[in-house]
Design an enzyme around this catalytic site. Structure first.
Site, PDB file in Angstrom:
ATOM      1  N   ARG A  25       0.835  -1.197   0.000  1.00 44.43           N
ATOM      2  CA  ARG A  25       0.000   0.000   0.000  1.00 44.43           C
ATOM      3  C   ARG A  25       0.875   1.254   0.000  1.00 44.43           C
ATOM      4  O   ARG A  25       0.533   2.265  -0.613  1.00 44.43           O
ATOM      5  CB  ARG A  25      -0.923  -0.001   1.217  1.00 44.43           C
ATOM      6  CG  ARG A  25      -2.167  -0.861   1.069  1.00 44.43           C
ATOM      7  CD  ARG A  25      -3.227  -0.139   0.240  1.00 44.43           C
ATOM      8  NE  ARG A  25      -4.371  -0.983  -0.037  1.00 44.43           N
ATOM      9  CZ  ARG A  25      -5.412  -1.128   0.766  1.00 44.43           C
ATOM     10  NH1 ARG A  25      -5.434  -0.491   1.918  1.00 44.43           N
ATOM     11  NH2 ARG A  25      -6.429  -1.892   0.412  1.00 44.43           N
ATOM     12  N   GLY A  90      -5.188   3.405   7.266  1.00 41.77           N
ATOM     13  CA  GLY A  90      -5.458   1.980   7.190  1.00 41.77           C
ATOM     14  C   GLY A  90      -6.937   1.684   7.161  1.00 41.77           C
ATOM     15  O   GLY A  90      -7.758   2.547   6.864  1.00 41.77           O
ATOM     16  N   SER A  91      -7.269   0.455   7.497  1.00 44.45           N
ATOM     17  CA  SER A  91      -8.664   0.024   7.511  1.00 44.45           C
ATOM     18  C   SER A  91      -9.078  -0.326   8.932  1.00 44.45           C
ATOM     19  O   SER A  91      -8.242  -0.541   9.812  1.00 44.45           O
ATOM     20  CB  SER A  91      -8.858  -1.183   6.592  1.00 44.45           C
ATOM     21  OG  SER A  91      -8.037  -2.261   7.019  1.00 44.45           O
ATOM     22  N   MET A 181      -5.605  -2.219  14.817  1.00 47.58           N
ATOM     23  CA  MET A 181      -4.583  -2.876  15.631  1.00 47.58           C
ATOM     24  C   MET A 181      -3.362  -2.013  15.947  1.00 47.58           C
ATOM     25  O   MET A 181      -2.387  -2.533  16.489  1.00 47.58           O
ATOM     26  CB  MET A 181      -4.122  -4.173  14.943  1.00 47.58           C
ATOM     27  CG  MET A 181      -5.235  -5.188  14.723  1.00 47.58           C
ATOM     28  SD  MET A 181      -4.651  -6.750  14.010  1.00 47.58           S
ATOM     29  CE  MET A 181      -3.763  -7.460  15.410  1.00 47.58           C
ATOM     30  N   ASP A 205     -15.067  -3.475   6.749  1.00 45.31           N
ATOM     31  CA  ASP A 205     -16.005  -4.552   7.052  1.00 45.31           C
ATOM     32  C   ASP A 205     -16.786  -4.203   8.314  1.00 45.31           C
ATOM     33  O   ASP A 205     -16.372  -3.349   9.096  1.00 45.31           O
ATOM     34  CB  ASP A 205     -15.273  -5.877   7.227  1.00 45.31           C
ATOM     35  CG  ASP A 205     -14.289  -5.846   8.390  1.00 45.31           C
ATOM     36  OD1 ASP A 205     -14.593  -6.458   9.423  1.00 45.31           O
ATOM     37  OD2 ASP A 205     -13.223  -5.212   8.279  1.00 45.31           O
TER      38      ASP A 205
END
EC number: 2.4.2.1
Length: 241
Positions: A25, A90-91, A181, A205
């Site tokens: 990424r 990030g996700s 995280m 998600d």
């Protein structure tokens, strides 16, 4: 001077570094958004790049998965390469019904089940928060682009596969916007070593419902998030004059 995990020299990194978890990424960000790109790290495959965005020198480098990994890279960037600001991009996974797939979440603070900040803070609770000016600039950058963002607390989990799914109900009750995280660790490192940090995440998600974004949806929202991060850096520069 190179460290055990970064084979760069002083001056190779900009004072601001965008940090996704995935080093690929980082490569995508550098190739898509930056000009005059130079690769500055490849130790353990954790790719790092420096280039310019609208004439402003900016670096991007992966940080891996979890607080132990991101803490190593954040610490070395700050103490060995003069980095002043870190923006994690990030996700995250949502636990609340009002937080939708593809929402962009700005982590004003980060709770965690990790003990790393207690180790830093003499076994007391440490309020791991983002830098206020960086947070405000990210919100303003999003508004300028016509993008809605959510601002609030993240939860930085030590385990991806949690043995305690009931914890999601607690997170929901306390208004946690997303689970990831790393944010609490990066905020702790920044505080310890006198730097500033911010986390921006896209909701990839929904942990409770099981909904997931498609690869195409993730890419579009990811690019929006990166543009928010980059434009926020430029807004921060204007404030410094």
């Amino acid at each position: 001077m190179a460290t055990p995990h970064i084979n760069a020299e002083m001056g190779d990194f900009a004072d601001v570094v965008l940090m996704p978890g995935d080093p690929l990424r980082a490569k995508h960000i550098a190739e898509t958004f930056l000009k005059d790109v130079k690769q500055v790290n490849d130790v353990r495959g954790m790719l790092g790049f420096t280039g310019t965005y609208k004439g402003r020198k900016i670096s991007v480098m992966g940080h891996g998965m979890g607080i132990p990994s991101c803490s190593i890279y954040a610490k070395e960037l700050i103490t060995d390469f003069g980095v002043k600001k870190i923006i994690r991009v990030g996700s995250c996974g949502a636990v609340r019904e009002d937080v939708k797939l593809r929402d962009v979440v700005i982590g004003m603070g980060a709770c965690t089940d990790s003990k790393v900040n207690r180790l830093r803070f003499k076994d007391h609770d440490y309020a791991a928060i983002a830098d206020f000016d960086m947070t405000r600039n990210a919100v303003d950058a999003a508004k300028a682009k016509g993008l809605n963002v959510r601002v609030g607390n993240l939860f930085s989990a030590d385990l991806f596969y949690t043995p305690d799914p009931q914890m999601f109900d607690v997170m929901k009750k306390y208004g946690i916007l997303g689970v990831e995280m790393e944010a609490a660790g990066i905020y702790g490192v920044a505080a310890e070593f006198g730097a500033k940090a911010l986390t921006i995440c896209t909701v990839s998600d929904h942990i409770v419902s099981g909904e997931q974004t498609t690869a195409a949806e993730r890419q579009t929202t990811f690019n929006d998030m990166i543009e928010i991060a980059l434009e926020s850096v430029l807004l921060g520069d204007k404030e410094s004059y």
